[in-house]
Structures are given as structure tokens and as C-alpha cells.
Enzyme design. Structure first.
Site, PDB file in Angstrom:
ATOM      1  N   VAL A  46     -16.681  -1.897  66.635  1.00 47.12           N
ATOM      2  CA  VAL A  46     -15.546  -2.434  65.878  1.00 47.12           C
ATOM      3  C   VAL A  46     -16.047  -3.288  64.714  1.00 47.12           C
ATOM      4  O   VAL A  46     -15.499  -3.217  63.605  1.00 47.12           O
ATOM      5  CB  VAL A  46     -14.587  -3.212  66.800  1.00 47.12           C
ATOM      6  N   ALA A  49     -17.136  -0.925  62.035  1.00 48.80           N
ATOM      7  CA  ALA A  49     -15.980  -0.295  61.393  1.00 48.80           C
ATOM      8  C   ALA A  49     -15.300  -1.254  60.424  1.00 48.80           C
ATOM      9  O   ALA A  49     -15.009  -0.898  59.269  1.00 48.80           O
ATOM     10  CB  ALA A  49     -14.993   0.182  62.460  1.00 48.80           C
ATOM     11  N   GLU A  50     -15.038  -2.488  60.861  1.00 48.70           N
ATOM     12  CA  GLU A  50     -14.364  -3.443  59.983  1.00 48.70           C
ATOM     13  C   GLU A  50     -15.241  -3.819  58.792  1.00 48.70           C
ATOM     14  O   GLU A  50     -14.742  -4.000  57.680  1.00 48.70           O
ATOM     15  CB  GLU A  50     -13.930  -4.698  60.734  1.00 48.70           C
ATOM     16  N   THR A  51     -16.526  -3.919  59.020  1.00 46.50           N
ATOM     17  CA  THR A  51     -17.435  -4.237  57.921  1.00 46.50           C
ATOM     18  C   THR A  51     -17.414  -3.138  56.872  1.00 46.50           C
ATOM     19  O   THR A  51     -17.333  -3.422  55.667  1.00 46.50           O
ATOM     20  CB  THR A  51     -18.865  -4.461  58.445  1.00 46.50           C
ATOM     21  N   SER A  54     -14.170  -3.369  54.972  1.00 47.83           N
ATOM     22  CA  SER A  54     -14.158  -4.553  54.100  1.00 47.83           C
ATOM     23  C   SER A  54     -15.074  -4.378  52.896  1.00 47.83           C
ATOM     24  O   SER A  54     -14.718  -4.757  51.776  1.00 47.83           O
ATOM     25  CB  SER A  54     -14.559  -5.794  54.900  1.00 47.83           C
TER      26      SER A  54
END
Length: 128
Positions: A46, A49-51, A54
């Protein structure tokens, strides 16, 4: 990206490609990213994925006047992995004025799907 001590550096993430609406990043599967039983931690997937979402959003906005922050993320952990490297491919599916939505596929070296994620990133004005 800077060499500051961040989660990106701590987990060994690396940017491979940044282009218009697409980001490719890798992350090792090792003691930094394992859960207690020796498999890739879902939270590490996760985080990757968020990195990626972003980083992609930051590439698309005016960083002089705007900031971006993860707003929502979901993830389906499809397959376990003990060692090696995973690669996240993030693609923008919505590029709005105040939000961007990214689909992120995380695969192993053989192309096996490890995690499927969707992340919404908020775009906000910088405060001076």
C-alpha cells in the site's frame, strides 16, 4: 526526488519512470518490507502504491502553487511474495482540478499480479 530520510528511502523504493500520467517504481521484498512470517507486508504494498500515485500527481500539478496528499486508497492483495522485487505501475484514470485517481498494479519479476490498488490523491493550494 530528494535523498531525505523518508519512507521511500527506508523501504528501498526507486522511481524507474515518470511520464505524463504514468509512474513506474520498484521496491525490494526483504527484511524491510516483510511481515513477521517472512512475506511481503500488505502495508508495504500500500505504501508503494500510494507513493507511486503521489509521485505521479506531483509530476502533473504546478508545484509552485499546489500540493498533493493521499486522500483514499484501497488494495487487494492477490498473491504472497517472500523475496525479490516488486514493480508498481501507476496510471492516472482521472485528472481533475482537485483530485486525481490512480490505478496501481504491483507485479513480481515474472509478471504475476501481487496487489491491485486504486488511490485518490487530493490537490490543494499551497498556503503562504
Amino acid at each position: 526526488m530528494t535523498e531525505k530520510q523518508t519512507l521511500i528511502k527506508t523501504l528501498g523504493m526507486e522511481v524507474v519512470e515518470i511520464s505524463e500520467g504514468k509512474v513506474v517504481m520498484t521496491m525490494p521484498v526483504d527484511e524491510r518490507t516483510h511481515q513477521p512470517l517472512g512475506y511481503l507486508h500488505g502495508g508495504a504494498s500500500v505504501a508503494l502504491a500510494e507513493t507511486a500515485a503521489s509521485v505521479g500527481t506531483a509530476h502533473l500539478i504546478d508545484r509552485e502553487t499546489q500540493l498533493c496528499f493521499g486522500l483514499e486508497i484501497n488494495a487487494n492483495h492477490i498473491k504472497a511474495k517472500r523475496e525479490g522485487t516488486v514493480t508498481a505501475v501507476a496510471e492516472a484514470v482521472h485528472r481533475g482540478r482537485t483530485t486525481m485517481v490512480w490505478e496501481i498494479n504491483i507485479r513480481d519479476e515474472e509478471g504475476q499480479l501481487i496487489c491491485l490498488s486504486r488511490c485518490t490523491v487530493a490537490v490543494v493550494p499551497k498556503r503562504t
